[in-house]
Design a protein around this motif. Structure first.
Motif, PDB file in Angstrom:
ATOM      1  N   LEU A  90      49.059  36.162  42.238  1.00  0.00           N
ATOM      2  CA  LEU A  90      49.189  36.496  40.814  1.00  0.00           C
ATOM      3  C   LEU A  90      49.298  35.261  39.937  1.00  0.00           C
ATOM      4  N   ASP A  91      48.573  35.294  38.830  1.00  0.00           N
ATOM      5  CA  ASP A  91      48.720  34.246  37.814  1.00  0.00           C
ATOM      6  C   ASP A  91      48.700  34.905  36.443  1.00  0.00           C
ATOM      7  N   SER A  92      48.877  34.146  35.399  1.00  0.00           N
ATOM      8  CA  SER A  92      49.005  34.704  34.057  1.00  0.00           C
ATOM      9  C   SER A  92      47.765  35.483  33.619  1.00  0.00           C
ATOM     10  N   SER A  93      46.616  35.174  34.177  1.00  0.00           N
ATOM     11  CA  SER A  93      45.404  35.909  33.799  1.00  0.00           C
ATOM     12  C   SER A  93      45.396  37.339  34.352  1.00  0.00           C
ATOM     13  N   ASP A  94      46.307  37.660  35.266  1.00  0.00           N
ATOM     14  CA  ASP A  94      46.373  39.008  35.837  1.00  0.00           C
ATOM     15  C   ASP A  94      47.163  39.980  34.965  1.00  0.00           C
ATOM     16  N   VAL A  95      47.927  39.467  33.997  1.00  0.00           N
ATOM     17  CA  VAL A  95      48.679  40.330  33.099  1.00  0.00           C
ATOM     18  C   VAL A  95      47.691  41.198  32.332  1.00  0.00           C
ATOM     19  N   GLY A  96      47.979  42.491  32.233  1.00  0.00           N
ATOM     20  CA  GLY A  96      47.076  43.364  31.482  1.00  0.00           C
ATOM     21  C   GLY A  96      47.279  44.825  31.791  1.00  0.00           C
ATOM     22  N   ASN A  97      46.388  45.629  31.252  1.00  0.00           N
ATOM     23  CA  ASN A  97      46.386  47.075  31.460  1.00  0.00           C
ATOM     24  C   ASN A  97      45.346  47.433  32.510  1.00  0.00           C
ATOM     25  N   TYR A  98      45.800  48.076  33.567  1.00  0.00           N
ATOM     26  CA  TYR A  98      44.932  48.477  34.674  1.00  0.00           C
ATOM     27  C   TYR A  98      44.790  49.988  34.650  1.00  0.00           C
ATOM     28  N   THR A  99      43.543  50.446  34.690  1.00  0.00           N
ATOM     29  CA  THR A  99      43.247  51.869  34.613  1.00  0.00           C
ATOM     30  C   THR A  99      42.606  52.333  35.910  1.00  0.00           C
ATOM     31  N   CYS A 100      43.186  53.368  36.489  1.00  0.00           N
ATOM     32  CA  CYS A 100      42.591  54.029  37.656  1.00  0.00           C
ATOM     33  C   CYS A 100      41.790  55.208  37.137  1.00  0.00           C
ATOM     34  N   ILE A 101      40.566  55.339  37.617  1.00  0.00           N
ATOM     35  CA  ILE A 101      39.672  56.413  37.194  1.00  0.00           C
ATOM     36  C   ILE A 101      39.274  57.213  38.430  1.00  0.00           C
ATOM     37  N   ALA A 102      39.427  58.527  38.340  1.00  0.00           N
ATOM     38  CA  ALA A 102      39.014  59.439  39.409  1.00  0.00           C
ATOM     39  C   ALA A 102      38.000  60.403  38.807  1.00  0.00           C
ATOM     40  N   GLU A 103      36.863  60.538  39.477  1.00  0.00           N
ATOM     41  CA  GLU A 103      35.787  61.344  38.916  1.00  0.00           C
ATOM     42  C   GLU A 103      35.064  62.109  40.016  1.00  0.00           C
TER      43      GLU A 103
END
Length: 124
Positions: A90-103
């Protein structure tokens, strides 16, 4: 002839009943990332469904962009009804919103969770 026709109709109805599959759109269970993760660590999170749904395809996005698995950074593996995502080093560029999509053919669902890293409170 009438008896043969009745037998044929009964057979078609029986076979049709056997192969019909109820439509079940995927519904994602909420998930979250571990709290207080540190730079350089490895984390995993799991995205699963409330109930089994046929032929579900999973994908992930980070900050709205499709996340592509890579040997050195992201591992994504799916099994019947759930998907695991692993983020390495992990580094600072990994900070964020992660979305799981099921279709699947019956619908689509998605859920977003925020990844924060200890000491990193601004998203890149």
């Amino acid at each position: 002839m009438v008896r043969q026709l009745r037998t044929f109709v009964a057979f078609v109805v029986f076979v049709r009943g056997l192969i019909s599959v109820s439509s079940v759109p995927p519904r994602i269970q909420p998930f979250e990332f571990p709290k207080n993760v540190a730079l350089g660590s490895l984390i995993r999170t799991m995205c699963g469904l409330f109930e089994r749904a046929p032929s579900v395809n999973f994908s992930w996005k980070k900050n709205g962009q499709i996340l592509t698995p890579s040997k050195d950074k992201y591992y994504i593996g799916s099994l019947d009804g759930f998907v695991v995502m692993e983020i390495k080093d992990l580094d600072s560029s990994d900070v964020g919103n992660y979305t799981c999509i099921a279709e699947n053919d019956d619908g689509k669902d998605e859920y977003t969770a925020q990844l924060l890293i200890e000491g990193e409170n601004v998203m890149s």
